[in-house]
Design a protein around this motif. Structure first.
Motif, PDB file in Angstrom:
ATOM      1  N   ASP A  37     -10.225  -3.776  -0.400  1.00 48.80           N
ATOM      2  CA  ASP A  37     -11.248  -4.597   0.262  1.00 48.80           C
ATOM      3  C   ASP A  37     -11.189  -6.041  -0.236  1.00 48.80           C
ATOM      4  N   ARG A  77       0.837  -1.200   0.000  1.00 45.57           N
ATOM      5  CA  ARG A  77       0.000   0.000   0.000  1.00 45.57           C
ATOM      6  C   ARG A  77       0.868   1.245   0.000  1.00 45.57           C
ATOM      7  N   TYR A 128       0.736   5.434   0.688  1.00 47.62           N
ATOM      8  CA  TYR A 128      -0.047   6.487   1.335  1.00 47.62           C
ATOM      9  C   TYR A 128       0.549   7.859   1.044  1.00 47.62           C
ATOM     10  N   GLN A 156      -9.929   6.743  -6.817  1.00 46.99           N
ATOM     11  CA  GLN A 156      -9.845   6.250  -5.451  1.00 46.99           C
ATOM     12  C   GLN A 156     -10.804   5.099  -5.194  1.00 46.99           C
ATOM     13  N   ASP A 195      -9.959   1.544  -3.374  1.00 47.12           N
ATOM     14  CA  ASP A 195     -10.690   1.048  -2.202  1.00 47.12           C
ATOM     15  C   ASP A 195     -11.236  -0.352  -2.459  1.00 47.12           C
ATOM     16  N   ARG A 249      -7.337   5.669   3.799  1.00 39.75           N
ATOM     17  CA  ARG A 249      -7.191   4.728   2.685  1.00 39.75           C
ATOM     18  C   ARG A 249      -5.934   5.035   1.871  1.00 39.75           C
TER      19      ARG A 249
END
Length: 200
Positions: free
Chosen positions: A178, A103, A105, A170, A174, A116
């Motif tokens: 998930d 991920r 950020y 975005q 997301d 997120r």
């Protein structure tokens, strides 16, 4: 024949790349199992003389990961209508040995719980393919021009997915996160039930 969930059908339709064909490939592979989570990913590559498209649909059931890939067959004759190539993989969740979630950020110094990421990468391995990274060895002498061979590492890597907010938005990031978290949880549970090491 069982039908796929409306949300999956919608995402295949939104991708706009042979949605009925992809839906058929997935429907015939479900065998009555419910869909726990899914992710549809479209890639487009532009060459000097052609546009290449590739769709991968990831479908998670309580016991399996289904992957459907769709590509255009390479053109062999000018003016000929394209043909679609499909491949569907059916992987038992207990077989998945590697589920790497990366991920990215923005402003990590200001991170707050629940924030997120702006990019997600998912790498999965179940033993059918491996990636080998090699680097040349040296002896540490800057004047040495001898051949010291290579060293390397081997990693399981059957499929890799990358989604970024800058390219896909975005909401796509997301959804990818998930899906990845659902997959990792179900793989852990499947491996534990099978008496296999649960860590990925």
């Amino acid at each position: 024949m069982p039908t796929i969930p409306q949300s999956l059908a919608h995402d295949l339709q939104s991708a706009g790349y042979y949605p009925q064909l992809a839906a058929e490939m997935l429907s015939e592979s479900l065998f009555g199992e419910p869909v726990v989570s899914h992710l549809v990913h479209m890639e487009t590559h532009v060459d000097l003389d052609a546009i290449h498209r590739h769709l991968t649909a990831f479908v998670l059931t309580p016991t399996r990961l289904l992957l459907t890939h769709i590509d255009d067959e390479p053109q062999t004759e000018l003016g000929k209508m394209p043909r679609g190539l499909t491949t569907t993989e059916d992987i038992a969740l207990a077989r998945v040995s590697n589920a790497l979630i990366s991920r990215t950020y923005d402003n990590p110094a200001d991170f707050e719980p629940g924030e997120r990421p702006v990019e997600v990468a998912l790498t999965l391995g179940w033993g059918s393919m491996r990636r080998i990274d090699t680097v040349p060895e040296s002896c540490g002498d800057p004047d040495c021009d001898g051949d010291h061979g290579y060293s390397g590492s081997s990693y399981p890597e059957d499929v890799t997915l990358r989604v970024s907010a800058q390219a896909e938005g975005q909401a796509a990031v997301d959804q990818a996160l998930d899906f990845a978290l659902n997959l990792r949880r179900l793989v852990f549970e499947a491996r534990r039930s099978a008496g296999l090491p649960g860590g990925l």
